[in-house]
Motif scaffolding. Structure first.
Motif, PDB file in Angstrom:
ATOM      1  N   TYR A 207      42.063  44.764  38.971  1.00  0.00           N
ATOM      2  CA  TYR A 207      41.473  43.634  38.264  1.00  0.00           C
ATOM      3  C   TYR A 207      40.404  42.959  39.124  1.00  0.00           C
TER       4      TYR A 207
ATOM      5  N   LEU B 247      39.874  37.930  36.036  1.00  0.00           N
ATOM      6  CA  LEU B 247      40.336  38.815  34.977  1.00  0.00           C
ATOM      7  C   LEU B 247      41.866  38.788  34.871  1.00  0.00           C
ATOM      8  N   LYS B 248      42.542  38.712  36.011  1.00  0.00           N
ATOM      9  CA  LYS B 248      44.011  38.630  35.983  1.00  0.00           C
ATOM     10  C   LYS B 248      44.460  37.401  35.221  1.00  0.00           C
TER      11      LYS B 248
ATOM     12  N   LEU C 218      43.663  37.891  31.361  1.00  0.00           N
ATOM     13  CA  LEU C 218      44.589  38.784  30.676  1.00  0.00           C
ATOM     14  C   LEU C 218      45.981  38.163  30.566  1.00  0.00           C
TER      15      LEU C 218
ATOM     16  N   ALA D  38      45.573  35.711  27.740  1.00  0.00           N
ATOM     17  CA  ALA D  38      45.389  36.392  26.460  1.00  0.00           C
ATOM     18  C   ALA D  38      46.676  37.019  25.962  1.00  0.00           C
ATOM     19  N   GLY D  39      47.539  37.446  26.869  1.00  0.00           N
ATOM     20  CA  GLY D  39      48.782  38.083  26.457  1.00  0.00           C
ATOM     21  C   GLY D  39      49.958  37.143  26.361  1.00  0.00           C
TER      22      GLY D  39
ATOM     23  N   LEU E   2      39.051  40.921  25.264  1.00  0.00           N
ATOM     24  CA  LEU E   2      39.430  41.413  26.592  1.00  0.00           C
ATOM     25  C   LEU E   2      40.878  41.855  26.650  1.00  0.00           C
ATOM     26  N   GLN E   3      41.654  41.481  25.667  1.00  0.00           N
ATOM     27  CA  GLN E   3      43.066  41.865  25.678  1.00  0.00           C
ATOM     28  C   GLN E   3      43.223  43.383  25.609  1.00  0.00           C
TER      29      GLN E   3
ATOM     30  N   ALA F 209      43.756  45.512  28.882  1.00  0.00           N
ATOM     31  CA  ALA F 209      45.081  45.650  29.501  1.00  0.00           C
ATOM     32  C   ALA F 209      45.741  46.970  29.126  1.00  0.00           C
TER      33      ALA F 209
END
Length: 355
Positions: free
Chosen positions: A257, A295-296, A299, A302-303, A333-334, A337
């Motif tokens: 990431y 990004l970490k 994500l 997002a999750g 962006l999800q 992952a």
């Protein structure tokens, strides 16, 4: 008087004569009248031909074939029986080849064709010696020449100078089913065999590395790794998928990431369907969480099930981004992952290790 040159004077290995030059130009090509005894249906567009001038030997290609008649009335009233048609063939009716002169051989040197032969210069199919003179041969004198195949309806091998080939950019183009993949695989094999260059192949459909597909009854052909095991390394972006296909990759590529920068996301703007406000939010998030951790965090947000509208509003306010743009960015962006090669922390940077 100088006798008319014929291919009979060039040795018994020469192919039989096709016809003679009757007109044309360097720009538009030569017109070659086919001899009465030359089999018309055996001549095809794409055939190589040799033309013997008074002092120069020309190498060209057939680009068109047409039918002519001495008397235009024959086209209006053709013969009604086969015997009359055979009598007229080669005399009252004949075929004309359009030939583009490409190269000339003069005093042992090949040069681009900048002149043309005179009227009635004899024309014959190019011999194996002609093809070897133009393309070279795969022998001890040409260590980097590699046979790539034979011209249409010829037994002569065409050898490519791979040392010259890799000096410039090249492309393989053609319609579906014409053998682009097979030719590319052959060229790559030749480059490996001759040590002409190092190749980086993005094998999107698994056609070159381990095992390639074939239209023949066997259904598969050996890949470059099987042919040159010590010279080819296979990198995999999905180790599990490779093992399911019984492929043992040499390296598994993983991207952390922290290696993904906002500029990388910007390159994927069209792929991810990102608007300008979404891209702006990417840079704002990187400014808040740092280039190694943004990004970490994204994500994770997002999750997360608890990422409610209030949380989005809070995040948008904290980075001064538009709330709807931030929500859209999270949804797009999800999908990152789910990429098998994108991981929080890579086990090994295989690409960096090779460099």
């Amino acid at each position: 008087m100088t006798p008319e040159p014929t291919f009979d004077d060039l040795g018994p290995s020469q192919p039989p004569r096709l016809g003679a030059v009757i007109g044309g130009s360097l720009e538009k090509g030569l017109e070659v009248r086919l001899d009465a005894d030359a089999p018309l249906e055996d001549v095809r567009v794409g055939h190589y031909v040799a033309i013997q001038g008074e002092r120069t030997r020309f190498f060209g290609m057939v680009t068109d074939i047409s039918l002519r008649a001495l008397d235009e009335r024959l086209a209006l009233s053709p013969p009604a029986d086969g015997f009359s048609a055979r009598v007229l063939a080669g005399t009252g009716t004949f075929a004309v080849l359009k030939v583009v002169p490409m190269l000339v051989l003069q005093e042992g040197t090949l040069q681009p064709a900048r002149t043309i032969p005179a009227h009635f210069a004899p024309v014959a199919r190019a011999s194996a010696e002609d093809v070897a003179t133009v393309f070279g041969a795969e022998d001890a004198q040409h260590p980097r020449h590699f046979n790539v195949g034979t011209p249409l309806d010829m037994e002569a091998q065409v050898a490519l100078d791979l040392g010259r080939f890799v000096e410039r950019s090249n492309g393989v183009f053609g319609k579906s089913g014409t053998g682009k993949t097979f030719l590319t695989r052959l060229l790559l094999a030749g480059i490996l065999q001759k040590g002409a260059a190092t190749n980086l192949v993005f094998d999107m459909h698994n056609e070159y590395g381990w095992q390639g597909s074939s239209e023949g009854p066997r259904g598969a052909v050996k890949g470059l790794k099987q042919l040159f095991p010590s010279q080819v390394a296979i990198f995999s972006l999905d180790e599990e998928s490779s093992r399911r296909r019984k492929v043992q990759p040499d390296f598994v590529v993983e991207i952390g990431y922290g290696d993904i920068e906002p500029s990388d996301i910007e390159i994927l703007r069209d792929t991810l369907d990102l608007s300008q406000p979404m891209l702006d939010a990417v840079y704002l998030l990187a400014r808040r969480y740092g280039s190694q951790g943004w990004l970490k965090e994204v994500l994770a947000e997002a999750g997360a099930e608890q990422t409610t509208r209030e949380r989005l509003k809070e995040l948008a306010g904290g980075i001064e981004a538009h709330e709807a743009a931030l929500a859209g960015l999270f949804r797009r962006l999800q999908g990152l992952a789910r990429l098998p090669f994108l991981v929080p922390k890579p086990r090994d940077n295989a690409v960096q290790r090779l460099l």
